[in-house]
Design an enzyme around this catalytic site. Structure first.
Site, PDB file in Angstrom:
ATOM      1  N   LYS A  64       0.808  -1.232   0.000  1.00  0.00           N
ATOM      2  CA  LYS A  64       0.000   0.000   0.000  1.00  0.00           C
ATOM      3  C   LYS A  64       0.841   1.281   0.000  1.00  0.00           C
ATOM      4  O   LYS A  64       0.424   2.294  -0.546  1.00  0.00           O
ATOM      5  CB  LYS A  64      -0.954   0.020   1.200  1.00  0.00           C
ATOM      6  CG  LYS A  64      -2.082  -0.993   1.090  1.00  0.00           C
ATOM      7  CD  LYS A  64      -3.036  -0.857   2.260  1.00  0.00           C
ATOM      8  CE  LYS A  64      -4.107  -1.923   2.216  1.00  0.00           C
ATOM      9  NZ  LYS A  64      -5.127  -1.749   3.245  1.00  0.00           N
ATOM     10  N   ASN A  84      -4.853   1.967  -1.790  1.00  0.00           N
ATOM     11  CA  ASN A  84      -5.396   0.601  -1.908  1.00  0.00           C
ATOM     12  C   ASN A  84      -6.327   0.444  -3.102  1.00  0.00           C
ATOM     13  O   ASN A  84      -6.924  -0.600  -3.292  1.00  0.00           O
ATOM     14  CB  ASN A  84      -6.122   0.194  -0.613  1.00  0.00           C
ATOM     15  CG  ASN A  84      -7.491   0.828  -0.504  1.00  0.00           C
ATOM     16  OD1 ASN A  84      -7.639   2.026  -0.744  1.00  0.00           O
ATOM     17  ND2 ASN A  84      -8.495   0.044  -0.156  1.00  0.00           N
ATOM     18  N   ASN A 140       0.148  -1.220  20.553  1.00  0.00           N
ATOM     19  CA  ASN A 140       0.801  -2.061  19.547  1.00  0.00           C
ATOM     20  C   ASN A 140       1.945  -2.831  20.192  1.00  0.00           C
ATOM     21  O   ASN A 140       2.547  -2.363  21.153  1.00  0.00           O
ATOM     22  CB  ASN A 140       1.342  -1.191  18.400  1.00  0.00           C
ATOM     23  CG  ASN A 140       1.661  -2.011  17.172  1.00  0.00           C
ATOM     24  OD1 ASN A 140       0.816  -2.741  16.669  1.00  0.00           O
ATOM     25  ND2 ASN A 140       2.886  -1.921  16.692  1.00  0.00           N
ATOM     26  N   GLY A 227     -15.435  -6.950  10.208  1.00  0.00           N
ATOM     27  CA  GLY A 227     -14.633  -6.662   9.024  1.00  0.00           C
ATOM     28  C   GLY A 227     -15.389  -6.736   7.720  1.00  0.00           C
ATOM     29  O   GLY A 227     -15.019  -6.094   6.736  1.00  0.00           O
TER      30      GLY A 227
END
Length: 261
Positions: A64, A84, A140, A227
């Site tokens: 991407k 994308n 993260n 999703g």
């Protein structure tokens, strides 16, 4: 015949290929959608060949960011630093719109915790900024990666980075939990208990399948967006960019896959 495809590595049977090919059939569009695997080391040598020979492309990890220098990115794609969707040599980012259009901003209650610092997270943070969110917690495993993300959005949104070890305690005091990682794709879980989620009003999980996180949300009446919903809204944007969008037919096609048929 028109040709569309998804640039990816490694190979996986994409939802895009399944849904778009069925959509083309139902809408009587003479087109095909393919999964295109490029070995990362060959990307620079091969990318122009695909841009020139396909009518429209999607791009997924790990390409991407890499693809940006081969197209003319529109403003949002520049700001997010990720493309994308490609059409007529222009690079778009439909991920942020997929997130933005999949929920009403009033559903987003603060504090918000976002897990993951990959490509999807960039688009989500940009969408949150567009929705007027001023701050969020970013969790993260790799703090360095999270720091890079924080720098990109420094002037737009106040990001407080937390380590993965603190996830449980942060979620307990949050209202919105967004998972932008692949955790749950193969049945993995966050090892969270019901009481950890009791304060939440929304769980947004970008993984397509019915993950342990989505199950626990539904069992405890926490609003959950998955999703597939995220994919649907960015899929709509792709078709609009490619000028082949018929709402009723796309909705009918998507519903078949959403039901798992």
């Amino acid at each position: 015949m028109k040709k569309f495809g998804l640039l990816e590595y490694p190979h996986k049977e994409s939802l895009s290929k399944k849904v778009f090919n069925e959509y083309f059939k139902k809408a009587n569009i003479d087109a095909v959608y393919e999964d295109i695997v490029i070995v990362p080391d060959n990307f620079d040598d091969e990318i122009n060949k695909y841009i020139n020979s396909y009518d429209g492309l999607n791009v997924t990890v790990p390409f991407k960011e890499k693809v940006i220098k081969y197209v003319e990115p529109v403003e949002e794609a520049k700001e997010i630093n990720a493309v994308n969707c490609i059409f007529n040599n222009k690079g778009y980012n439909t991920d942020w719109k997929g997130f933005y259009n999949s929920l009403n901003p009033s559903m987003l209650k603060e504090p918000i915790v976002l897990v993951g610092a990959g490509g999807a997270s960039k688009s989500i943070i940009y969408a949150l900024y567009k929705m007027g969110i001023k701050k969020l917690f970013l969790v993260n495993r790799t703090v360095e990666k999270a720091e890079k993300l924080k720098k990109i959005f420094l002037s737009k949104i106040d990001i407080k980075i937390e380590s993965f070890d603190h996830l449980q305690s942060i979620i307990r005091t949050s209202k919105t939990f967004i998972n932008a990682t692949s955790i749950g794709m193969f049945g993995e879980s966050f090892n969270l208990e019901v009481r950890d989620l009791s304060n939440l009003s929304l769980i947004y999980d970008i993984v397509y399948n019915n993950t342990p996180l989505q199950k626990i949300a539904k069992e405890n009446n926490i609003k959950c967006i998955d999703g597939r919903t995220f994919w649907y809204h960015q899929g709509v944007e792709n078709l609009k960019i490619w000028h082949i969008y018929t709402p009723e037919i796309f909705d009918e096609t998507f519903k078949t896959f959403a039901r798992g048929e």
